[in-house]
Motif scaffolding. Structure first.
Motif, mmCIF file in Angstrom:
data_model
loop_
_atom_site.group_PDB
_atom_site.id
_atom_site.type_symbol
_atom_site.label_atom_id
_atom_site.label_comp_id
_atom_site.label_asym_id
_atom_site.label_seq_id
_atom_site.Cartn_x
_atom_site.Cartn_y
_atom_site.Cartn_z
ATOM 1 N N GLY A 92 -9.767 -7.913 -16.529
ATOM 2 C CA GLY A 92 -8.474 -7.287 -16.347
ATOM 3 C C GLY A 92 -8.486 -5.920 -15.722
ATOM 4 O O GLY A 92 -7.432 -5.272 -15.606
ATOM 5 N N ASP A 93 -9.643 -5.413 -15.293
ATOM 6 C CA ASP A 93 -9.690 -4.120 -14.611
ATOM 7 C C ASP A 93 -8.924 -4.194 -13.300
ATOM 8 O O ASP A 93 -8.767 -5.272 -12.703
ATOM 9 C CB ASP A 93 -11.139 -3.693 -14.351
ATOM 10 C CG ASP A 93 -11.868 -3.342 -15.639
ATOM 11 O OD1 ASP A 93 -11.191 -3.232 -16.674
ATOM 12 O OD2 ASP A 93 -13.096 -3.185 -15.607
ATOM 13 N N LEU A 94 -8.475 -3.035 -12.831
ATOM 14 C CA LEU A 94 -7.613 -2.964 -11.657
ATOM 15 C C LEU A 94 -8.300 -2.167 -10.560
ATOM 16 O O LEU A 94 -8.870 -1.100 -10.809
ATOM 17 C CB LEU A 94 -6.279 -2.296 -12.021
ATOM 18 C CG LEU A 94 -5.298 -1.985 -10.887
ATOM 19 C CD1 LEU A 94 -4.811 -3.264 -10.232
ATOM 20 C CD2 LEU A 94 -4.122 -1.176 -11.421
ATOM 21 N N LEU A 95 -8.242 -2.694 -9.324
ATOM 22 C CA LEU A 95 -8.777 -1.992 -8.157
ATOM 23 C C LEU A 95 -7.633 -1.724 -7.197
ATOM 24 O O LEU A 95 -6.860 -2.635 -6.862
ATOM 25 C CB LEU A 95 -9.865 -2.830 -7.469
ATOM 26 C CG LEU A 95 -10.583 -2.144 -6.298
ATOM 27 C CD1 LEU A 95 -11.483 -1.020 -6.808
ATOM 28 C CD2 LEU A 95 -11.407 -3.149 -5.501
ATOM 29 N N VAL A 96 -7.547 -0.469 -6.725
ATOM 30 C CA VAL A 96 -6.477 -0.051 -5.824
ATOM 31 C C VAL A 96 -7.094 0.458 -4.533
ATOM 32 O O VAL A 96 -8.009 1.296 -4.560
ATOM 33 C CB VAL A 96 -5.614 1.050 -6.466
ATOM 34 C CG1 VAL A 96 -4.444 1.401 -5.548
ATOM 35 C CG2 VAL A 96 -5.111 0.613 -7.828
ATOM 36 N N GLY A 97 -6.610 -0.051 -3.414
ATOM 37 C CA GLY A 97 -7.091 0.386 -2.118
ATOM 38 C C GLY A 97 -6.197 1.461 -1.539
ATOM 39 O O GLY A 97 -4.980 1.277 -1.426
ATOM 40 N N CYS A 98 -6.785 2.601 -1.179
ATOM 41 C CA CYS A 98 -6.082 3.699 -0.520
ATOM 42 C C CYS A 98 -6.854 4.052 0.749
ATOM 43 O O CYS A 98 -7.960 3.547 0.983
ATOM 44 C CB CYS A 98 -5.995 4.927 -1.428
ATOM 45 S SG CYS A 98 -5.238 4.624 -3.033
ATOM 46 N N LYS A 99 -6.286 4.920 1.548
ATOM 47 C CA LYS A 99 -6.959 5.337 2.766
ATOM 48 C C LYS A 99 -8.252 6.060 2.415
ATOM 49 O O LYS A 99 -8.268 7.034 1.659
ATOM 50 C CB LYS A 99 -6.048 6.247 3.593
ATOM 51 C CG LYS A 99 -6.664 6.681 4.919
ATOM 52 C CD LYS A 99 -5.714 7.549 5.712
ATOM 53 C CE LYS A 99 -6.353 7.973 7.044
ATOM 54 N NZ LYS A 99 -5.455 8.847 7.830
ATOM 55 N N ASN A 100 -9.375 5.542 2.933
ATOM 56 C CA ASN A 100 -10.709 6.127 2.778
ATOM 57 C C ASN A 100 -11.252 6.089 1.345
ATOM 58 O O ASN A 100 -12.232 6.774 1.053
ATOM 59 C CB ASN A 100 -10.739 7.582 3.281
ATOM 60 C CG ASN A 100 -10.500 7.673 4.768
ATOM 61 O OD1 ASN A 100 -10.791 6.735 5.510
ATOM 62 N ND2 ASN A 100 -9.972 8.787 5.219
ATOM 63 N N LYS A 101 -10.644 5.292 0.469
ATOM 64 C CA LYS A 101 -11.206 5.195 -0.875
ATOM 65 C C LYS A 101 -10.632 3.999 -1.622
ATOM 66 O O LYS A 101 -9.561 3.479 -1.301
ATOM 67 C CB LYS A 101 -10.950 6.478 -1.671
ATOM 68 C CG LYS A 101 -9.491 6.802 -1.934
ATOM 69 C CD LYS A 101 -9.393 8.150 -2.655
ATOM 70 C CE LYS A 101 -7.951 8.568 -2.859
ATOM 71 N NZ LYS A 101 -7.847 9.903 -3.469
ATOM 72 N N LEU A 102 -11.390 3.591 -2.643
ATOM 73 C CA LEU A 102 -10.973 2.552 -3.577
ATOM 74 C C LEU A 102 -11.015 3.154 -4.976
ATOM 75 O O LEU A 102 -12.003 3.802 -5.352
ATOM 76 C CB LEU A 102 -11.905 1.331 -3.500
ATOM 77 C CG LEU A 102 -12.091 0.684 -2.126
ATOM 78 C CD1 LEU A 102 -13.131 -0.427 -2.211
ATOM 79 C CD2 LEU A 102 -10.781 0.140 -1.595
ATOM 80 N N VAL A 103 -9.961 2.951 -5.745
ATOM 81 C CA VAL A 103 -9.850 3.530 -7.084
ATOM 82 C C VAL A 103 -9.881 2.409 -8.116
ATOM 83 O O VAL A 103 -9.133 1.435 -8.002
ATOM 84 C CB VAL A 103 -8.556 4.349 -7.226
ATOM 85 C CG1 VAL A 103 -8.522 5.046 -8.589
ATOM 86 C CG2 VAL A 103 -8.439 5.379 -6.108
ATOM 87 N N MET A 104 -10.745 2.565 -9.124
ATOM 88 C CA MET A 104 -10.881 1.540 -10.158
ATOM 89 C C MET A 104 -10.313 2.057 -11.479
ATOM 90 O O MET A 104 -10.662 3.151 -11.939
ATOM 91 C CB MET A 104 -12.343 1.146 -10.340
ATOM 92 C CG MET A 104 -12.547 -0.046 -11.275
ATOM 93 S SD MET A 104 -14.254 -0.636 -11.299
ATOM 94 C CE MET A 104 -15.010 0.580 -12.362
#
Length: 886
Positions: free
Chosen positions: A148-160
């Protein structure tokens, strides 16, 4: 190559009763979420019942139009990217099911906000919206199906974000997130991300990068570190000062007038480090003794070039439909109750990644081994695709297409080390995929998969709607006027959201089997291909985590055994290079030899021909320790089969315990016929044995007197099984001297002959023939030159190498299993690849035996450094499990 069959994987379809035009939708557990278009900022929730029936559970408002949405089964939450006032927001909707009970309470809180005891009662009855602020706008999201962890894609980075379960009291547990890790990736604008079990896949318009976060063991003094970097390729610098001369500036202006495209690249495994995409990890969670530290392992990098045409580059050449598909370990010995208890602790077995270009899709295995499994060529430009363990569903501008996949074939090999041996088999991963169906729809726009349902959004263009409303010439003018009067009305919105039911696995399996019969006597490969597809379809259903709770469990197991029997029939009846697969498929079917004989042998047809696969199955089955005794009728039929197909084997099969009930008189008659063509000492001894069985002492004495010399036990010995194995492969050029050859081999199998003195006599024997090979190997064995004997067998007859080792490499010579045979098989298998399945099968059997004899550390040290992990891992696991048991 994609095969095309006209099957029916799709069943009935229903329309989802949406109040507003859908913009996005996703499925989770037993529900369907539908986000409306910008005009209405709401999410409608529907319960999906049997046969695709939809029941509205309610709806809830969003902050603004939904740009992306995803549901996580772990935690049962919905996460969205929403837009308001030209700003984007990341929000997670918890406890949304209370909306169906009519509760209108909504709690909006920031991520990490401390829950107070005073709110414990209200939290049970209200939906909780968690705001997750980010320094950069979120572009794409993905939820890990495992935890159930969440990964978010942003410009120049990925946030977990890690999913947390906060215990308020003994009656209430609340979900929350903790931002735990940021992956900084320069020059990256992610279009899609996928996240599963610490595996991360990210795509841009034309690039694909797949990573794995590996846990790092760290000492206590390093727990205060907040970041770990992955070094980037070094770049030459001039102390931070750049000299831009006028000529350089002019050159740059000229380059700006061109589109510069990089070359297509595919880097797998360790080579993917060369992609020159530096990644820096930044840990954002509070450091503690239990803080997890990660490092990045590159798994795959692939870069595509845009399609070119005489008029320029095609701007529509973009990647889409990125997806990670997990397959979990199955335990068929567990009960349904135990399955429910461990559902949240499922062990990942295999992992697959799919992504697609407009006209071609790619499926990779990225679990224990990174490799391209299948390539899908579409008949027209694709809009979106969704991968399931059984199928790949693709939508184009006017159709829904269904392709088969090879996930279950790859996962089966990860799960069971006995596959691809004489014990078990499975259709190859390289089997051509096929299209099962192309269902026409008007304007498919988006698709998702949910259990045995496909959710499809269609939206017709204006011209499509106009064309649909246009009356034909044969219509009466009054009816035409009526249609024209409705043209400007809003009774037809031009869109529909369908739930399409896929047919049950058993129903589609039956259709595939029936379809295969049309090719039974025409196209051998097509018949095997369809039955292989049917087998993989059932195998995928059995590997589903919910299989033990399925109503079709018994039917699926029965269909699995039946499909194995059908494939065994094919490899027995057809003249195919993979005839040896008849043996493992019949073993998996659970059929006895008697039942197999009834399937393949025609009654009263004494001129029936028998293919290699059937003889291979019978030979192995009769030579193994089996409790099955053939009846008198079946035994006599076996005699007839071997007399017609392989008469040399008759004396050997008559010694099988399975042939105990055979009629001795019938056996003697067959042996007498063979003796006229190919007399031998073994045949005469078999006749003498049968004479004793009949009580005919006169016949016994006659047979024994005909060869007064295998009365002398000190001179002649029983011919070794591996010698017989070599002689059964191919045809000898010395048929006229069969009796003399058998005598010589029997003599060399005894311990009475002085090999050193006999070598000058044996040297002239040709080495190119099987007879010469047996003589050479027997001589080397007598002289103690086991390594030379192994080399000769691996070069000329690798089928017999393991038989030889089982018979000869014992006691003081046992170490040659791992010091000689195993390294040689690894080396030769590496050189030939998949072109010599016999070497692969021999290697697997050798690994199984060595794993039983050595300690885990010693066994591990023997494996090649450049070996494929997925190939050797099951044997390492077997070795370690044996150690635990002992």
């Amino acid at each position: 190559m994609v095969q095309l069959y006209n099957l029916h994987p799709f069943g009935s379809q229903r329309v989802v009763p949406c109040k507003q035009e859908p913009a996005h939708f996703c499925c989770g557990q037993d529900v369907l979420f539908v986000a409306s278009t910008a005009a209405s900022c709401r999410v409608e929730v529907f319960a999906v019942r049997e046969q695709g029936r939809c029941e509205a559970l309610g709806s809830f408002a969003t902050l603004g139009p939904v740009l992306r949405m995803a549901h996580s089964s772990a935690g049962d939450y919905l996460v969205t990217i929403e837009e308001k006032s030209k700003a984007t927001f990341l929000r997670a909707y918890m406890n949304w099911r209370c909306m169906s009970s009519g509760s209108a309470r909504v709690c909006v809180r920031m991520v990490g906000h401390k829950m107070e005891e005073s709110y414990s009662e209200t939290l049970k009855e209200q939906m909780s919206v968690v705001e997750m602020p980010l320094s950069d706008p979120p572009l794409c999201i993905s939820c890990c199906p495992v935890n159930g962890d969440l990964l978010v894609g942003c410009k120049n980075k990925l946030v977990m974000f890690c999913l947390k379960y906060l215990v308020i009291n003994q009656n209430l547990t609340v979900l929350d997130f903790e931002r735990s890790l940021i992956l900084h990736i320069d020059n990256l604008i992610p279009a899609e991300v996928a996240f599963c079990a610490r595996h991360i896949a990210v795509t841009t318009e034309l690039d694909v990068l797949i990573l794995k976060l590996e846990l790092v063991q760290q000492s206590a003094d390093r727990t205060k570190q907040c970041a770990q970097g992955v070094s980037a390729p070094e770049k030459a610098e001039d102390g931070g000062v750049r000299d831009e001369s006028p000529s350089t500036h002019t050159l740059q202006l000229e380059l700006d007038e061109f589109i510069v495209c990089q070359k297509p690249v595919e880097l797998l495994g360790e080579e993917s480090k060369l992609c020159e995409i530096p990644i820096t990890l930044e840990s954002t969670e509070l450091p503690t003794e239990d803080t997890k530290r990660f490092q990045v392992q590159y798994l795959l990098f692939r870069r595509f070039a845009p399609d070119q045409s005489p008029f320029g580059f095609c701007e529509e050449t973009k990647l889409h439909s990125l997806q990670l598909l997990p397959v979990y370990q199955t335990d068929l010995g567990s009960s349904a109750t135990a399955c429910e208890e461990t559902e949240n602790e499922r062990k990942l077995l295999s992992l697959f990644c799919f992504f697609s270009l407009p006209h071609v899709g790619y499926l990779y295995s990225i679990g224990k081994l990174v490799e391209l499994i299948s390539t899908y060529q579409y008949s027209e430009k694709s809009e979106q695709a969704v991968l399931t363990p059984q199928f790949l569903h693709v939508i184009t501008s006017q159709s829904l297409q269904c392709f088969t996949v090879r996930c279950s074939a790859a996962a089966a090999r990860d799960e069971d080390p006995y596959i691809d041996t004489t014990v078990k088999a499975c259709p190859p991963v390289t089997l051509d995929v096929c299209t099962l169906r192309m269902q026409l729809f008007i304007g498919p726009r988006a698709i998702c998969h949910f259990k045995n349902h496909i959710i499809l959004l269609t939206k017709a263009d204006t011209e499509d709607i106009t064309e649909r409303r246009k009356p034909t010439r044969r219509m009466l003018s009054r009816k035409a006027d009526s249609i024209k009067s409705r043209t400007n009305s809003e009774s037809e919105p031009g869109w529909n959201l369908y739930i399409i039911n896929t047919v049950s696995t058993i129903q589609l399996y039956r259709e595939m089997v029936d379809y295969s019969r049309t090719y039974e006597n025409v196209k051998t490969e097509s018949c095997i291909h369809l039955l292989s597809e049917a087998h993989l379809l059932v195998r995928a259903a059995i590997m589903d985590p919910h299989f033990l709770k399925s109503d079709e469990k018994d039917d699926l197991l029965r269909a699995f055994r039946e499909s194995c029997a059908f494939l065994g029939d094919c490899y027995s009846r057809f003249d195919t290079k993979n005839y040896h697969l008849a043996l493992p498929y019949y073993r998996m079917s659970g059929l006895s030899m008697t039942e197999v004989l009834k399937r393949l042998v025609s009654e009263g047809d004494e001129m029936q021909t028998y293919e290699r696969g059937f003889i291979f199955y019978l030979t192995h089955s009769l030579n193994e320790d089996s409790n099955e005794e053939l009846s008198k009728e079946s035994g006599n039929k076996v005699l007839q089969i071997f007399y017609l197909a392989d008469p040399v084997q008759l004396p050997h099969i008559l010694c099988s315990p399975c042939m105990r009930n055979v009629c001795p008189l019938t056996a003697v008659k067959y042996l007498q016929k063979v003796e006229k063509m190919m007399p031998s000492v073994v045949l005469t001894l078999t006749k003498a044995f049968l004479a004793l069985k009949m009580g005919d002492l006169t016949m016994y004495e006659h047979e024994m007197d005909s060869y007064k010399e295998i009365n002398s036990c000190s001179h002649f010995g029983l011919i070794f099984p591996w010698v017989t194995s070599i002689m059964s492969v191919g045809c000898s050029s010395d048929k006229d001297y069969h009796e003399d050859i058998s005598r010589l081999q029997s003599l060399l199998c005894s311990r009475s002959i002085n090999i050193a003195s006999a070598l000058p006599v044996l040297e002239p024997l040709t080495e190119a023939d099987n007879v010469g090979l047996t003589i050479r190997v027997l001589c080397n064995t007598h002289l103690g030159k086991y390594e030379e004997a192994i080399d000769q067998l691996l070069k000329r007859c690798p089928d017999a190498a393991v038989f030889y080792a089982q018979h000869e490499l014992k006691g003081d010579n046992q170490a040659l299993w791992w010091n000689k045979l195993l390294p040689e098989l690894c080396k030769r298998a590496r050189l030939t690849g998949n072109d010599c399945p016999v070497l692969i099968s021999s290697l697997k059997e050798t690994l199984s035996i060595v794993a039983m004899e050595l300690e885990l550390r010693d066994f591990l040290s023997l494996l090649p450094d450049d070996g494929t992990a997925a190939f050797f891992l099951p044997h390492l696991l077997h070795c370690s499990q044996r150690k635990l048991l002992t």
